[in-house]
Design a protein around this motif. Structure first.
Motif, PDB file in Angstrom:
ATOM      1  N   SER A  69       0.806  -1.220   0.000  1.00 18.77           N
ATOM      2  CA  SER A  69       0.000   0.000   0.000  1.00 18.77           C
ATOM      3  C   SER A  69       0.839   1.270   0.000  1.00 18.77           C
ATOM      4  CB  SER A  69      -0.951   0.007   1.200  1.00 18.77           C
ATOM      5  OG  SER A  69      -0.213  -0.083   2.415  1.00 18.77           O
ATOM      6  N   ASN A  70       2.098   1.205   0.436  1.00 19.19           N
ATOM      7  CA  ASN A  70       2.909   2.420   0.537  1.00 19.19           C
ATOM      8  C   ASN A  70       3.762   2.661  -0.689  1.00 19.19           C
ATOM      9  OD1 ASN A  70       4.657   0.262   0.976  1.00 19.19           O
ATOM     10  ND2 ASN A  70       5.998   1.476   2.311  1.00 19.19           N
ATOM     11  N   TYR A  71       3.452   1.982  -1.802  1.00 21.89           N
ATOM     12  CA  TYR A  71       4.327   2.097  -2.967  1.00 21.89           C
ATOM     13  C   TYR A  71       4.369   3.518  -3.528  1.00 21.89           C
ATOM     14  CZ  TYR A  71       0.241   1.993  -6.087  1.00 21.89           C
ATOM     15  OH  TYR A  71      -0.930   2.269  -6.743  1.00 21.89           O
ATOM     16  N   MET A  72       3.273   4.276  -3.411  1.00 19.14           N
ATOM     17  CA  MET A  72       3.259   5.636  -3.942  1.00 19.14           C
ATOM     18  C   MET A  72       4.214   6.535  -3.166  1.00 19.14           C
ATOM     19  SD  MET A  72       1.605   6.086  -6.696  1.00 19.14           S
ATOM     20  CE  MET A  72       1.801   7.855  -6.631  1.00 19.14           C
ATOM     21  N   ASP A  73       4.289   6.339  -1.841  1.00 22.85           N
ATOM     22  CA  ASP A  73       5.229   7.135  -1.035  1.00 22.85           C
ATOM     23  C   ASP A  73       6.670   6.846  -1.445  1.00 22.85           C
ATOM     24  OD1 ASP A  73       3.091   8.178   0.390  1.00 22.85           O
ATOM     25  OD2 ASP A  73       3.184   6.607   1.919  1.00 22.85           O
ATOM     26  N   VAL A  74       6.968   5.571  -1.724  1.00 22.14           N
ATOM     27  CA  VAL A  74       8.323   5.201  -2.139  1.00 22.14           C
ATOM     28  C   VAL A  74       8.638   5.817  -3.499  1.00 22.14           C
ATOM     29  CG1 VAL A  74       9.859   3.282  -2.685  1.00 22.14           C
ATOM     30  CG2 VAL A  74       8.218   3.063  -0.818  1.00 22.14           C
ATOM     31  N   ILE A 274      19.267   5.495  -3.773  1.00 30.02           N
ATOM     32  CA  ILE A 274      18.099   4.608  -3.853  1.00 30.02           C
ATOM     33  C   ILE A 274      18.085   3.665  -2.659  1.00 30.02           C
ATOM     34  CG2 ILE A 274      17.100   2.691  -5.154  1.00 30.02           C
ATOM     35  CD1 ILE A 274      18.035   4.104  -7.717  1.00 30.02           C
ATOM     36  N   GLU A 275      19.240   3.146  -2.304  1.00 31.28           N
ATOM     37  CA  GLU A 275      19.338   2.220  -1.176  1.00 31.28           C
ATOM     38  C   GLU A 275      18.914   2.893   0.122  1.00 31.28           C
ATOM     39  OE1 GLU A 275      22.605  -0.912   0.725  1.00 31.28           O
ATOM     40  OE2 GLU A 275      23.156   0.427  -0.932  1.00 31.28           O
ATOM     41  N   ILE A 276      19.262   4.159   0.294  1.00 34.36           N
ATOM     42  CA  ILE A 276      18.874   4.895   1.508  1.00 34.36           C
ATOM     43  C   ILE A 276      17.354   4.994   1.603  1.00 34.36           C
ATOM     44  CG2 ILE A 276      18.934   7.166   2.603  1.00 34.36           C
ATOM     45  CD1 ILE A 276      21.791   7.485   1.495  1.00 34.36           C
ATOM     46  N   VAL A 277      16.713   5.320   0.473  1.00 34.97           N
ATOM     47  CA  VAL A 277      15.246   5.423   0.461  1.00 34.97           C
ATOM     48  C   VAL A 277      14.597   4.082   0.784  1.00 34.97           C
ATOM     49  CG1 VAL A 277      13.239   5.866  -1.012  1.00 34.97           C
ATOM     50  CG2 VAL A 277      15.230   7.378  -1.131  1.00 34.97           C
ATOM     51  N   HIS A 279      15.787   1.501   2.469  1.00 36.58           N
ATOM     52  CA  HIS A 279      16.007   1.053   3.850  1.00 36.58           C
ATOM     53  C   HIS A 279      14.975   1.659   4.799  1.00 36.58           C
ATOM     54  CE1 HIS A 279      19.330  -1.671   4.038  1.00 36.58           C
ATOM     55  NE2 HIS A 279      20.122  -0.886   3.323  1.00 36.58           N
ATOM     56  N   LYS A 280      14.412   2.787   4.427  1.00 36.93           N
ATOM     57  CA  LYS A 280      13.405   3.425   5.289  1.00 36.93           C
ATOM     58  C   LYS A 280      12.063   2.684   5.227  1.00 36.93           C
ATOM     59  CE  LYS A 280      15.359   8.070   4.662  1.00 36.93           C
ATOM     60  NZ  LYS A 280      15.116   9.427   4.121  1.00 36.93           N
ATOM     61  N   ASN A 281      11.880   1.871   4.181  1.00 28.10           N
ATOM     62  CA  ASN A 281      10.569   1.255   3.976  1.00 28.10           C
ATOM     63  C   ASN A 281      10.586  -0.274   3.974  1.00 28.10           C
ATOM     64  OD1 ASN A 281       8.712   3.705   3.017  1.00 28.10           O
ATOM     65  ND2 ASN A 281      10.712   3.963   2.036  1.00 28.10           N
ATOM     66  N   TYR A 282      11.727  -0.882   3.606  1.00 25.95           N
ATOM     67  CA  TYR A 282      11.769  -2.340   3.471  1.00 25.95           C
ATOM     68  C   TYR A 282      13.036  -2.890   4.115  1.00 25.95           C
ATOM     69  CZ  TYR A 282       8.485  -1.053  -0.249  1.00 25.95           C
ATOM     70  OH  TYR A 282       7.449  -0.506  -0.969  1.00 25.95           O
ATOM     71  N   SER A 283      12.951  -4.159   4.475  1.00 29.11           N
ATOM     72  CA  SER A 283      14.104  -4.822   5.088  1.00 29.11           C
ATOM     73  C   SER A 283      14.769  -5.814   4.135  1.00 29.11           C
ATOM     74  CB  SER A 283      13.686  -5.554   6.369  1.00 29.11           C
ATOM     75  OG  SER A 283      12.687  -6.536   6.084  1.00 29.11           O
ATOM     76  N   ASP A 284      14.018  -6.316   3.152  1.00 33.11           N
ATOM     77  CA  ASP A 284      14.549  -7.337   2.246  1.00 33.11           C
ATOM     78  C   ASP A 284      14.324  -6.904   0.806  1.00 33.11           C
ATOM     79  OD1 ASP A 284      15.628  -9.617   1.212  1.00 33.11           O
ATOM     80  OD2 ASP A 284      13.983 -10.955   1.782  1.00 33.11           O
TER      81      ASP A 284
END
Length: 324
Positions: A69-74, A274-277, A279-284
């Protein structure tokens, strides 16, 4: 001082020999420099050819994305990075053992007659791509209808429309058997999803390269639906539970056609941001920098050409010194 005097006497004694030495060294050097400049130009052509054929520049795969559901924020955070043109979120998959009906009539899998006149069911793969409703790519040609991925609308590729005899306005139903556990026992559930065909489309440009590279068995049999259906396809239609972000780079800002090394530095910077962004939303997750890999291949081709030409010209220069 005695060495300089010896050289001057040698030159005055045999100026023709000096001229031959200069020509023997200067001409190969000029040829070497000219060859290197030509190779640099070829490197620019290699890069231009690579950019024409590449689909997704940087591909991000998020594993186990049960909640997307949070794909738009990413997407918004990724598109703020300087050097990124746009980002698309997509859940890819394919319909395997699935029935498609139109007006109550089975249209998929196809029914064919074999040599003995028996009716056979021909199963193949229909690929499904779940995009956001207002996805930004303009590399889709609308052959018929309107591309409006809201509600239960679905767009179909021209090849699939031809095979299933579909046109805008047709209502279709996708159904599949789904095993679920009920009171400690496994029961069969018939999952049905209704769609309305809104348009017949074809892919163009980088989007075509991106989608055709997604599956080796790709044959333009594709449904395009809204991301709202992604969770249903993952849970009920056996899609792999992962979400992809297709990152398209702004070439004018990141790439330097005359400096491959500078382009590589720019792409590595993008990958870190991109990796920084993420890491704020996903772990894997994993990041595949496809464009960086292709540009490194271009650089290696240029280096090999330089080495090949240089190794053939340098012996000529050494021979000129030895003859002197």
């Amino acid at each position: 001082m005695s060495t300089l005097t010896f050289i001057l006497k040698s030159v005055l004694r045999n100026p023709k020999r000096l001229l031959m030495l200069i020509l023997g060294v200067a001409l190969p050097l000029m040829l070497l420099i000219g060859t290197f400049l030509t190779v640099e130009y070829l490197g620019r052509e290699f890069l231009a050819e690579t950019l024409e054929n590449i689909g997704v520049d940087i591909e991000v795969s998020v594993f186990g994305a049960a909640n997307i559901s949070n794909y738009m924020d990413v997407i918004e955070d990724l598109e703020k990075i300087d050097g990124i043109a746009n980002v698309e979120a997509v859940v890819p998959g394919y319909l395997g053992a699935c029935n498609i009906t139109k007006d109550g009539e089975l249209i998929w899998p196809l029914r064919e007659k074999n040599a003995k006149n028996y009716t056979m069911l021909t199963y193949s793969k229909i690929h499904v791509f779940c995009f956001r409703p207002n996805f930004s790519s303009n590399e889709i040609g609308i052959l018929n209808g309107t591309l409006d991925l809201i509600g239960n609308n679905v767009a179909v590729t021209a090849k699939l429309a031809e095979v299933l005899k579909l046109q805008p306005g047709d209502k279709i139903t996708l159904s599949r058997q789904h095993w679920k556990e009920e009171n400690g026992e496994m029961e069969v559930e018939i999952v049905k999803v209704n769609f309305t065909v809104c348009s017949v489309i074809e892919f163009k440009g980088r989007l075509e390269n991106a989608i055709s590279g997604e599956f080796s068995s790709y044959q333009c049999l594709c449904f395009i639906v809204s991301m709202d259906f992604a969770q249903i396809f993952i849970e009920k239609f056996n899609f792999s539970p992962f979400l992809e972000y297709w990152v398209f780079v702004d070439y004018d800002k990141v790439l330097n056609p005359w400096s491959v090394d500078w382009s590589i530095i720019g792409l590595r910077r993008l990958e870190r941001e991109i990796e920084i962004v993420l890491h704020k939303n996903y772990s894997d997750f994993s990041i595949t920098n496809i464009l960086l890999y292709e540009i490194k291949n271009c650089r290696e081709r240029v280096y090999y050409l330089k080495f090949g030409f240089g190794s053939t010209i340098l012996p000529v220069i050494l021979l000129a010194f030895l003859l002197y």
